[in-house]
Design a protein around this motif. Structure first.
Motif, PDB file in Angstrom:
ATOM      1  N   SER A  26       0.841  -1.185   0.000  1.00 19.82           N
ATOM      2  CA  SER A  26       0.000   0.000   0.000  1.00 19.82           C
ATOM      3  C   SER A  26       0.883   1.245   0.000  1.00 19.82           C
ATOM      4  O   SER A  26       1.889   1.294   0.709  1.00 19.82           O
ATOM      5  CB  SER A  26      -0.891   0.019   1.234  1.00 19.82           C
ATOM      6  OG  SER A  26      -1.757  -1.098   1.226  1.00 19.82           O
ATOM      7  N   PRO A  27       0.525   2.267  -0.768  1.00 15.51           N
ATOM      8  CA  PRO A  27       1.332   3.488  -0.793  1.00 15.51           C
ATOM      9  C   PRO A  27       1.291   4.209   0.549  1.00 15.51           C
ATOM     10  O   PRO A  27       0.345   4.055   1.319  1.00 15.51           O
ATOM     11  CB  PRO A  27       0.685   4.327  -1.895  1.00 15.51           C
ATOM     12  CG  PRO A  27      -0.610   3.692  -2.206  1.00 15.51           C
ATOM     13  CD  PRO A  27      -0.617   2.307  -1.665  1.00 15.51           C
ATOM     14  N   MET A  48      -8.385  -1.357  -7.487  1.00 16.91           N
ATOM     15  CA  MET A  48      -8.972  -0.478  -8.500  1.00 16.91           C
ATOM     16  C   MET A  48     -10.474  -0.698  -8.663  1.00 16.91           C
ATOM     17  O   MET A  48     -11.211   0.214  -9.000  1.00 16.91           O
ATOM     18  CB  MET A  48      -8.276  -0.665  -9.842  1.00 16.91           C
ATOM     19  CG  MET A  48      -6.822  -0.214  -9.838  1.00 16.91           C
ATOM     20  SD  MET A  48      -6.652   1.558  -9.698  1.00 16.91           S
ATOM     21  CE  MET A  48      -7.060   2.045 -11.344  1.00 16.91           C
ATOM     22  N   ARG A  49     -10.932  -1.917  -8.448  1.00 16.84           N
ATOM     23  CA  ARG A  49     -12.360  -2.233  -8.595  1.00 16.84           C
ATOM     24  C   ARG A  49     -13.151  -1.933  -7.316  1.00 16.84           C
ATOM     25  O   ARG A  49     -14.357  -2.129  -7.284  1.00 16.84           O
ATOM     26  CB  ARG A  49     -12.541  -3.693  -8.967  1.00 16.84           C
ATOM     27  CG  ARG A  49     -11.991  -4.012 -10.330  1.00 16.84           C
ATOM     28  CD  ARG A  49     -12.227  -5.458 -10.650  1.00 16.84           C
ATOM     29  NE  ARG A  49     -11.687  -5.773 -11.953  1.00 16.84           N
ATOM     30  CZ  ARG A  49     -11.628  -6.976 -12.451  1.00 16.84           C
ATOM     31  NH1 ARG A  49     -12.089  -7.999 -11.742  1.00 16.84           N
ATOM     32  NH2 ARG A  49     -11.127  -7.180 -13.631  1.00 16.84           N
ATOM     33  N   MET A  50     -12.449  -1.522  -6.290  1.00 16.96           N
ATOM     34  CA  MET A  50     -13.032  -1.245  -4.973  1.00 16.96           C
ATOM     35  C   MET A  50     -13.726  -2.475  -4.402  1.00 16.96           C
ATOM     36  O   MET A  50     -14.758  -2.383  -3.749  1.00 16.96           O
ATOM     37  CB  MET A  50     -13.955  -0.029  -5.026  1.00 16.96           C
ATOM     38  CG  MET A  50     -13.170   1.219  -5.386  1.00 16.96           C
ATOM     39  SD  MET A  50     -13.986   2.794  -5.207  1.00 16.96           S
ATOM     40  CE  MET A  50     -14.502   2.793  -3.530  1.00 16.96           C
ATOM     41  N   GLU A  78       1.730   6.684  -6.885  1.00 14.58           N
ATOM     42  CA  GLU A  78       0.602   5.752  -6.896  1.00 14.58           C
ATOM     43  C   GLU A  78      -0.702   6.448  -6.517  1.00 14.58           C
ATOM     44  O   GLU A  78      -1.769   6.049  -6.947  1.00 14.58           O
ATOM     45  CB  GLU A  78       0.822   4.577  -5.933  1.00 14.58           C
ATOM     46  CG  GLU A  78       1.997   3.693  -6.276  1.00 14.58           C
ATOM     47  CD  GLU A  78       3.290   4.115  -5.576  1.00 14.58           C
ATOM     48  OE1 GLU A  78       4.189   3.275  -5.451  1.00 14.58           O
ATOM     49  OE2 GLU A  78       3.426   5.280  -5.160  1.00 14.58           O
ATOM     50  N   VAL A  79      -0.613   7.481  -5.694  1.00 18.95           N
ATOM     51  CA  VAL A  79      -1.798   8.241  -5.296  1.00 18.95           C
ATOM     52  C   VAL A  79      -2.059   9.369  -6.297  1.00 18.95           C
ATOM     53  O   VAL A  79      -3.183   9.553  -6.758  1.00 18.95           O
ATOM     54  CB  VAL A  79      -1.655   8.793  -3.862  1.00 18.95           C
ATOM     55  CG1 VAL A  79      -2.817   9.715  -3.508  1.00 18.95           C
ATOM     56  CG2 VAL A  79      -1.567   7.644  -2.866  1.00 18.95           C
ATOM     57  N   SER A  80      -1.018  10.117  -6.655  1.00 13.97           N
ATOM     58  CA  SER A  80      -1.221  11.268  -7.536  1.00 13.97           C
ATOM     59  C   SER A  80      -1.600  10.873  -8.963  1.00 13.97           C
ATOM     60  O   SER A  80      -2.056  11.713  -9.730  1.00 13.97           O
ATOM     61  CB  SER A  80       0.019  12.158  -7.561  1.00 13.97           C
ATOM     62  OG  SER A  80       1.091  11.515  -8.220  1.00 13.97           O
ATOM     63  N   ALA A  81      -1.467   9.601  -9.305  1.00  7.79           N
ATOM     64  CA  ALA A  81      -1.855   9.134 -10.637  1.00  7.79           C
ATOM     65  C   ALA A  81      -3.370   9.052 -10.803  1.00  7.79           C
ATOM     66  O   ALA A  81      -3.869   8.841 -11.903  1.00  7.79           O
ATOM     67  CB  ALA A  81      -1.223   7.773 -10.928  1.00  7.79           C
ATOM     68  N   LEU A 131      -7.907   9.059  -1.670  1.00  9.57           N
ATOM     69  CA  LEU A 131      -7.683   8.612  -3.040  1.00  9.57           C
ATOM     70  C   LEU A 131      -9.047   8.231  -3.577  1.00  9.57           C
ATOM     71  O   LEU A 131      -9.703   7.324  -3.056  1.00  9.57           O
ATOM     72  CB  LEU A 131      -6.739   7.406  -3.050  1.00  9.57           C
ATOM     73  CG  LEU A 131      -6.519   6.711  -4.384  1.00  9.57           C
ATOM     74  CD1 LEU A 131      -5.915   7.648  -5.410  1.00  9.57           C
ATOM     75  CD2 LEU A 131      -5.629   5.483  -4.174  1.00  9.57           C
ATOM     76  N   LEU A 132      -9.504   8.962  -4.579  1.00  4.92           N
ATOM     77  CA  LEU A 132     -10.856   8.744  -5.077  1.00  4.92           C
ATOM     78  C   LEU A 132     -10.913   7.550  -6.014  1.00  4.92           C
ATOM     79  O   LEU A 132      -9.983   7.285  -6.767  1.00  4.92           O
ATOM     80  CB  LEU A 132     -11.374  10.003  -5.757  1.00  4.92           C
ATOM     81  CG  LEU A 132     -11.369  11.239  -4.844  1.00  4.92           C
ATOM     82  CD1 LEU A 132     -11.895  12.455  -5.593  1.00  4.92           C
ATOM     83  CD2 LEU A 132     -12.170  11.005  -3.585  1.00  4.92           C
TER      84      LEU A 132
END
Length: 167
Positions: A26-27, A48-50, A78-81, A131-132
C-alpha cells in the motif's frame, strides 16, 4: 539458442513478473507539521475495482498541531496518478467545528498540498488524504455529492478524537 532454453527463460521471467505484481504494498503518505515529518500507510485501501479492501485504523498519525499551523502532505505517484483530495475538520476559537475539502486534484497534477486554515486562530482537528475511486455520485437520500474513496490516510491532532473512515 535452443527452444527449450528460450522457453525456460521466458517462463522464469513471467513467473518473476507475476510474483512482483502480487506483492504490491500500500502506498504511504507523508504529513509535515511544524518541521516534523511522519510517513504512514493507509487506514483503508481498496483495489482499483473497490472490491478487495484492507482496514488498519492504527495506521493514522497523531501530531501536535498548534492553532494556525500549516500542514503539508506529500503523496506518492501511486496516489497522484488518480484523483485525490484532502478533507479536514477544524475548530474556531468559539468551538464551532467546520468541515472542509481541498480542490480535487486531477491525475498526475500534483504530489503535494499545503493546508492552511482560514483564520490563524483556527485549530485543525483532523485531515485525511482521500484517493478517489469511482466517479462521484449523488446520494438520493441527502442530495449531497458522494465521493467513493479507494484509500484514506489520516492525521489527527494530538488530543483530538479520531475520525471514522469507511471503505
Amino acid at each position: 539458442m535452443p527452444r527449450r532454453v528460450v522457453a525456460a527463460l521466458l517462463t522464469a521471467g513471467t513467473a518473476l513478473l507475476l510474483a512482483g505484481c502480487g506483492a504490491s504494498e500500500s502506498p504511504e503518505v507523508t504529513w509535515t507539521v511544524g518541521g516534523t515529518d511522519r510517513t504512514v500507510g493507509p487506514t483503508q485501501f481498496c483495489d482499483m475495482r473497490m472490491e478487495n479492501c484492507s482496514d488498519d485504523q492504527s495506521a493514522q498519525v497523531a501530531l501536535p498541531i498548534p492553532a494556525g499551523t500549516e500542514v503539508k502532505v506529500a503523496v506518492p505517484k501511486e496516489v497522484s496518478a488518480a484523483p485525490w483530495s484532502v478533507v479536514f475538520s477544524y475548530t474556531a476559537p468559539d468551538g464551532t467545528r467546520t468541515d472542509g475539502r481541498s480542490p480535487i486534484f486531477t491525475p498526475n497534477a500534483q504530489q503535494d498540498y499545503t493546508l492552511a486554515l482560514p483564520d490563524p486562530a483556527d485549530t485543525l482537528v483532523t485531515a485525511q488524504v482521500q484517493l478517489l475511486g469511482a466517479a462521484p455520485g449523488i446520494d438520493p437520500a441527502t442530495g449531497e455529492v458522494n465521493f467513493p474513496t479507494r484509500g484514506t490516510w489520516v492525521l489527527v491532532a494530538d488530543g483530538a478524537a479520531p475520525p471514522s473512515t469507511t471503505p
